[in-house]
Motif scaffolding. Structure first.
Motif, short mmCIF file in Angstrom:
data_model
loop_
_atom_site.label_atom_id
_atom_site.label_comp_id
_atom_site.label_asym_id
_atom_site.label_seq_id
_atom_site.Cartn_x
_atom_site.Cartn_y
_atom_site.Cartn_z
N SER A 27 0.66 -5.81 -10.81
CA SER A 27 1.46 -5.54 -9.61
C SER A 27 2.74 -4.79 -9.98
O SER A 27 3.84 -5.30 -9.82
CB SER A 27 1.80 -6.85 -8.90
N PRO A 28 2.60 -3.56 -10.46
CA PRO A 28 3.79 -2.82 -10.91
C PRO A 28 4.64 -2.25 -9.77
O PRO A 28 5.76 -1.81 -10.01
CB PRO A 28 3.20 -1.70 -11.75
N MET A 34 5.16 -2.80 -1.42
CA MET A 34 4.20 -3.90 -1.41
C MET A 34 3.22 -3.84 -0.23
O MET A 34 2.01 -3.93 -0.43
CB MET A 34 4.96 -5.23 -1.39
N LEU A 35 3.71 -3.70 0.98
CA LEU A 35 2.81 -3.71 2.14
C LEU A 35 1.87 -2.50 2.15
O LEU A 35 0.71 -2.62 2.51
CB LEU A 35 3.60 -3.81 3.44
N SER A 36 2.36 -1.35 1.72
CA SER A 36 1.49 -0.16 1.64
C SER A 36 0.39 -0.36 0.60
O SER A 36 -0.76 0.02 0.83
CB SER A 36 2.30 1.09 1.30
N ILE A 37 0.73 -0.95 -0.52
CA ILE A 37 -0.27 -1.23 -1.57
C ILE A 37 -1.34 -2.16 -1.01
O ILE A 37 -2.54 -1.94 -1.19
CB ILE A 37 0.39 -1.83 -2.82
N TYR A 40 -3.49 -0.16 1.69
CA TYR A 40 -4.29 1.00 1.31
C TYR A 40 -4.96 0.93 -0.06
O TYR A 40 -5.88 1.69 -0.33
CB TYR A 40 -3.42 2.27 1.37
N VAL A 41 -4.50 0.02 -0.93
CA VAL A 41 -5.02 0.03 -2.30
C VAL A 41 -5.71 -1.29 -2.64
O VAL A 41 -6.90 -1.34 -2.91
CB VAL A 41 -3.91 0.33 -3.33
N ARG A 42 -4.96 -2.35 -2.68
CA ARG A 42 -5.45 -3.65 -3.14
C ARG A 42 -4.97 -4.75 -2.22
O ARG A 42 -3.79 -5.06 -2.25
CB ARG A 42 -4.96 -3.87 -4.58
N PHE A 47 -5.97 -3.70 5.24
CA PHE A 47 -5.53 -5.11 5.19
C PHE A 47 -4.07 -5.24 5.61
O PHE A 47 -3.21 -4.50 5.15
CB PHE A 47 -5.70 -5.68 3.79
N VAL A 48 -3.81 -6.20 6.49
CA VAL A 48 -2.45 -6.54 6.90
C VAL A 48 -2.31 -8.05 6.76
O VAL A 48 -3.06 -8.80 7.38
CB VAL A 48 -2.17 -6.10 8.36
#
Length: 134
Positions: A27-28, A34-37, A40-42, A47-48
């Motif tokens: 979690s770099p 954080m919320l965008s990751i 859109y990613v993980r 996911f919200v």
């Protein structure tokens, strides 16, 4: 964790998320990313989270947040820390340390630590304990 909020969110229950980068440096991102990751990613796919996500913390080592010191002291592990310690980014490593991301703690409405769940604990076990407490 969203599923738990859907099941129990209308009761005296909430999930609290505390991101940490001490496990394999997975979690770099910085707090404002954080919320965008998550979206859109993980885990991605739009996911919200349906629960509060706090700023990144350290859960083990010299700079661990006092909340996690309290939880680990009240809900210790009896098994030694095992695994690839090269992926653990804190010092000193202690027997009661949190082992990996998504280890969970259940705390009663009175703030008493109730149970600690390892990463691979079946979801049904956590769900049953919450239902029993509520």
């Amino acid at each position: 964790m969203n599923a738990l909020m859907e099941m129990f969110g209308n009761h005296n229950f909430t999930v609290l998320g505390f991101p940490c980068n001490q496990f394999g440096l997975q979690s770099p991102e910085v707090n404002h990313e954080m919320l965008s990751i998550l979206t859109y990613v993980r885990p991605g796919g739009g996911f919200v989270p349906k629960f509060p996500i706090f700023g990144k913390v350290e859960v083990n080592g010299l700079n661990e947040e006092p909340l996690f010191t309290f939880l680990k002291e009240n809900l210790p592990f009896v098994n030694p820390l095992i695994g690839e310690t090269k992926k653990l980014f804190w010092s000193p490593i202690k027997v009661n340390d949190i082992r990996w991301n998504f280890e969970r703690f259940l705390i009663t409405a009175d703030g008493i630590p109730f149970r600690r769940y390892e990463l691979h604990c079946p979801f049904e076990n956590v769900e049953k304990d919450i239902a029993d407490l509520l």
